[in-house]
Design a protein around this motif. Structure first.
Motif, PDB file in Angstrom:
ATOM      1  N   HIS A   1      -4.341   3.418   6.272  1.00 31.05           N
ATOM      2  CA  HIS A   1      -5.211   2.851   5.246  1.00 31.05           C
ATOM      3  C   HIS A   1      -5.873   1.611   5.826  1.00 31.05           C
ATOM      4  CE1 HIS A   1      -3.812   5.428   1.997  1.00 31.05           C
ATOM      5  NE2 HIS A   1      -2.560   5.150   2.323  1.00 31.05           N
TER       6      HIS A   1
ATOM      7  N   THR B   1       1.670   3.240   9.294  1.00 29.13           N
ATOM      8  CA  THR B   1       2.866   2.974   8.498  1.00 29.13           C
ATOM      9  C   THR B   1       3.565   1.706   8.992  1.00 29.13           C
ATOM     10  OG1 THR B   1       3.126   5.334   8.139  1.00 29.13           O
ATOM     11  CG2 THR B   1       5.046   3.963   7.705  1.00 29.13           C
TER      12      THR B   1
ATOM     13  N   ASP C   1       2.707   3.615   3.206  1.00 31.51           N
ATOM     14  CA  ASP C   1       2.391   5.045   3.106  1.00 31.51           C
ATOM     15  C   ASP C   1       2.612   5.718   4.456  1.00 31.51           C
ATOM     16  OD1 ASP C   1       1.760   6.377   0.781  1.00 31.51           O
ATOM     17  OD2 ASP C   1      -0.305   5.673   0.711  1.00 31.51           O
TER      18      ASP C   1
ATOM     19  N   CYS D   1     -10.058   0.712   0.299  1.00 24.99           N
ATOM     20  CA  CYS D   1      -9.675   1.359   1.556  1.00 24.99           C
ATOM     21  C   CYS D   1     -10.888   2.159   2.038  1.00 24.99           C
ATOM     22  CB  CYS D   1      -8.476   2.281   1.338  1.00 24.99           C
ATOM     23  SG  CYS D   1      -8.041   3.264   2.804  1.00 24.99           S
TER      24      CYS D   1
ATOM     25  N   ILE E   1       0.888  -1.163   0.000  1.00 21.47           N
ATOM     26  CA  ILE E   1       0.000   0.000   0.000  1.00 21.47           C
ATOM     27  C   ILE E   1       0.924   1.211   0.000  1.00 21.47           C
ATOM     28  CG2 ILE E   1      -1.817   1.241   1.210  1.00 21.47           C
ATOM     29  CD1 ILE E   1      -2.475  -1.435   2.647  1.00 21.47           C
TER      30      ILE E   1
ATOM     31  N   ASN F   1       1.223  -1.545   4.764  1.00 22.34           N
ATOM     32  CA  ASN F   1       1.090  -0.109   4.529  1.00 22.34           C
ATOM     33  C   ASN F   1       2.466   0.544   4.507  1.00 22.34           C
ATOM     34  OD1 ASN F   1       0.361   2.532   4.273  1.00 22.34           O
ATOM     35  ND2 ASN F   1      -0.671   2.681   6.252  1.00 22.34           N
TER      36      ASN F   1
END
Length: 104
Positions: free
Chosen positions: A56, A72, A52, A90, A28, A50
């Motif tokens: 999410h 994260t 990012d 999401c 992600i 994740n």
């Protein structure tokens, strides 16, 4: 007799453990699932990670599976035990979509 029973127990265990089971990672990142579309076999464990900087989620459209918010480097895994198509998104960013096709 005990050796025969042990052998039968091992054979039975081997029959219920799918030999094709594998593990697949979905990243992600940058508000996208990568890969977006994925084809796997029954018994595959898919793990979303994740990568990012914001949270999410991973939610199947028919509520087959759903993660909580993933910060994260957090991850969520699901083992696909039946064939079919599983679309997901999401919850926090509904434009983020993906699909897992599970074959026999």
């Amino acid at each position: 007799m005990k050796i025969l029973l042990n052998a039968l127990a091992l054979i039975s265990l081997a029959m219920v453990m799918p030999v094709w089971a594998q593990e697949v990672k979905v990243d992600i990142k940058e508000f996208m699932f990568g890969p977006k579309d994925l084809t796997v076999t029954v018994g595959t464990k898919v793990t979303w990670v994740n990568d990012d900087q914001i949270p999410h989620t991973v939610a199947e459209t028919h509520k087959v599976f759903r993660s909580g918010a993933l910060d994260t480097h957090d991850s969520f895994s699901y083992v696909f035990t039946t064939p079919g198509e599983f679309e997901y998104f999401c919850v926090l960013h509904p434009q983020m979509v993906g699909k897992i096709v599970v074959s026999q």
